[in-house]
Enzyme design. Structure first.
Site, PDB file in Angstrom:
ATOM      1  CE  LYS B 103      -4.104  -1.977   0.144  1.00  0.00           C
ATOM      2  NZ  LYS B 103      -4.972  -1.913  -1.072  1.00  0.00           N
ATOM      3  CD  GLU B 125     -10.164   3.501   0.553  1.00  0.00           C
ATOM      4  OE1 GLU B 125     -10.087   4.734   0.367  1.00  0.00           O
ATOM      5  OE2 GLU B 125      -9.412   2.683  -0.023  1.00  0.00           O
ATOM      6  CB  SER B 391       0.152  -8.112  -1.067  1.00  0.00           C
ATOM      7  OG  SER B 391      -0.703  -8.906  -0.264  1.00  0.00           O
TER       8      SER B 391
END
Lengths: 266, 409
Positions: B103, B125, B391
């Site tokens: 991210k 969010e 990830s």
């Protein structure tokens, strides 16, 4: 023949008033009370009545309408059921009925089928806040085929050339969003905001109705000279939320609606 | 146009998507209230200008290298490969970035755009909290105010990340509507943006939302696939036969897939089957949903016959979203990528397996990609390479997994 939205605005103007455009959430607090509400709003002289087809994720709505949509869905409201309520209302009302919903429930039925059913239910126009003109090709065709006015929105930040594009495809009236915000946000009306509205109205080939945050007769009075119509939603829905019984809800919402309509005399 | 080209390795005559209005075939586009249109235009213009500006890429590359810790390692998981049999499994270690997940790649890119646009406030969010932490991190770095919307259910199961965001100076705003998870947090963030669009930039965490978000998030996440591709070519002298990633809304998967789109590589996304597809409690939008519109774009969606959005479920909070980005929706339809599903139970097993075989604790989200290897790896020859995006790291999930295992006893 269905009522023609533009004629409703013209008739109000002839009487020296801005048109009154109240909103109710379809199926809230239940289908029968919703029908009573629509009838009461018609009797007190609303020009256009907006009925919301509840959606699970209403992006443009604040907490008041959001909660009413959630409640309506919990009570079993569906697009088809709300259209059925509108059909029953259309049989006995003078006002033009406008459906307000989001694009996904319309897509789920199909643009063509939705337009056909809405028009067949006596609906004069449809507002879909998350369907801007560039995505609306198929929808515009469906509206044309079935004699529905596709009502589009403009906002304070909308550039003039974009406004022209919206006006070129829109029908019925232009829904001018009073401010950046969701429905039911507290609205202030400084002179520059009123001036901006006047500018849009001067440019618009369609009647301009201002909505979002209009809650009091004083606000309605301030808007009457700069708008062809005034939309009131959350303030009326709040009356329904706060009422102890369906009967009290209709009474309270009608009382406020009557005061708001009175205030629209120019 | 140029932006899409810049982020694809070689277009080789293939159509460059999205088109000017943000469409990937019938998906994508811009389905938002009129108030947001000017901000989306502004963002699109800022992104295109930044792409042309060497100073922008210099600053971003410096931050990616010296702040986020890129390039991330590409690690051959020999023990796991041996245990599963079949192809050689390579893990792209996004879990080793600063803040512990991919991210950060997107958050850094977007915060630089926000700065260029002169925005003073950042909103986001978050589901698992990884995107929220990444956003809170970059906002702290740039001295911007930050508010993160998070469902109350997610706040409970990802309490560690809530505290991390608060430590970083962000306000975590609990969202209590609907399923109290990622979908509702996104809706609430968009409402905030509609209201404060003048001074606020909305850092969407995945390849969803109105155009240009799916394109620009892809642009910032493509660093995953670009690096992995180059690392494999350099070390092994060949491309992978398969690339595998978990898919919630789809950002790490697009980041891995996009630079490999024009290569002869099998692209496999893994959705969360939650309690099982037949239970109805899952987040497998591509496998079990149908096209619709949510949060500003057209994509595969979990919805009822009336078009009401169905609440998604996965034990992995970061996969718990009822839609999958427009580009994945398109890649599925044209059959360029395939999408499998893995349920909670298999994901937890893969979580434990990677810890035991390799000494790496993966995020529950990434564990879905790992779990699919049991079926996938044996289908490949022993010298074939299977590239998997790891990830994120699993620290945030350990108590949840421990509780799950306790319940199974």
């Amino acid at each position: 023949m269905k009522p023609v939205i533009r004629e409703k605005f013209a008739a109000a103007a002839e009487q020296g008033r801005a048109a009154f455009v109240p909103y109710v959430t379809g199926g809230f607090p239940n289908a029968d009370t919703c029908l009573e509400l629509i009838t009461a709003l018609d009797e007190l002289g609303s020009e256009v009545i907006e009925v919301g087809l509840p959606f699970s994720d209403p992006l443009a709505d604040g907490p008041t309408i959001q909660l009413s949509s959630q409640r309506a869905l919990e009570a079993g409201a569906t697009p088809a059921k709300v259209l059925a309520t509108m059909e029953r209302a259309a049989a006995k009302t003078q006002a033009a009925l406008v459906a307000m919903t989001y694009v996904n429930p319309v897509l789920a039925m199909g643009y063509e089928e939705f337009a056909k059913r809405a028009s067949g239910s006596g609906v004069s126009g449809v507002i879909i806040p998350d369907l801007p003109p560039e995505e609306a090709g198929e929808w515009l065709d469906a509206c044309q085929t079935h004699g529905l006015d596709p009502v589009f929105m403009a906002a304070p930040g909308t550039p003039m050339e974009r406004l022209d594009r919206i006006l070129a495809v829109g029908g019925g009236f232009l829904y001018y969003v009073s401010m950046d915000g969701v429905t039911g946000t507290e609205l202030e009306l400084p002179p520059e905001r009123l001036a901006a509205m006047q500018k849009v109205r001067a440019r618009s080939s369609l009647p301009v109705a201002v909505g979002f945050g209009v809650a009091t007769p004083a606000q309605a009075k301030a808007l009457a000279p700069v708008a062809d119509g005034v939309v009131v939603g959350s303030a009326l829905v709040r009356q329904v939320h706060q009422a102890d019984s369906p009967q009290a809800a209709v009474e309270a919402a009608s009382r406020l609606a009557g005061e708001l309509r009175q205030a629209l005399v120019r | 146009m140029s932006a899409s080209q810049a982020s694809s390795p070689k277009s080789g005559g293939a159509k460059v998507l999205p088109d000017e209005l943000g469409h990937f075939g019938p998906y994508g586009g811009r389905f938002v209230p009129e108030n947001l249109m000017p901000a989306l235009e502004e963002l699109h213009a800022a992104y295109l200008t930044a792409q042309q500006d060497p100073a922008f890429s210099e600053e971003l590359e410096d931050l990616l290298a010296n702040y986020a810790g890129r390039p991330t390692p590409l690690y051959e998981a020999k023990n796991l490969s041996k245990a599963l049999g079949g192809g050689r499994i390579f893990l792209k270690r996004e879990d080793l970035t600063h803040t512990g997940a991919h991210k950060i790649n997107n958050a850094l890119g977007q915060v630089l755009l926000a700065k260029r646009m002169g925005k003073k406030r950042i909103i986001a969010e978050t589901g698992a909290g990884q995107h929220g932490v990444a956003t809170a991190t970059v906002a702290a770095l740039m001295g911007l105010k930050c508010m993160v919307y998070m469902g109350t259910l997610d706040m409970e199961r990802q309490a560690l990340n809530v505290t991390r965001m608060q430590m970083l100076g962000a306000t975590v705003e609990p969202v209590t509507s609907g399923s109290c998870s990622l979908k509702d947090a996104t809706t609430q963030a968009i409402r905030d943006w509609v209201t404060n669009v003048g001074d606020t930039h909305y850092i969407i965490g995945s390849v969803v939302g109105p155009h240009p978000y799916p394109m620009l998030v892809r642009g910032f996440q493509s660093v995953i696939g670009k690096e992995a591709r180059a690392q494999l070519l350099e070390r092994e002298g060949k491309l992978p036969k398969a690339a595998v990633a978990c898919v919630g809304a789809g950002s790490n998967a697009i980041g891995l897939f996009h630079p490999l789109l024009n290569d002869p590589v099998d692209l496999i996304g893994v959705e969360a089957a939650g309690h099982g597809l037949e239970s109805g409690e899952h987040s497998a939008s591509l496998t079990a949903g149908r096209p619709g519109v949510l949060h500003g774009s057209s994509l595969y969606l979990l919805q009822d016959p009336d078009g009401q959005i169905i609440e998604a479920y996965s034990m992995a909070a970061g996969l718990d979203y009822p839609g999958v980005g427009p580009e994945h929706s398109y890649l599925k339809d044209i059959e360029r990528a395939t999408y499998a599903t893995v349920d909670d139970k298999a994901a937890v097993k893969a979580f434990i397996d990677l810890a035991r075989y390799e000494g790496i604790i993966p995020a529950l989200e990434s564990s879905h990609a790992l779990a699919h290897l049991k079926d996938l790896a044996p289908r490949y020859a022993p010298d074939d390479i299977i590239l998997v995006c790891l990830s994120g790291r699993g620290d945030k999930d350990v108590s949840q997994v421990a509780a799950y295992l306790e319940k199974q006893k």
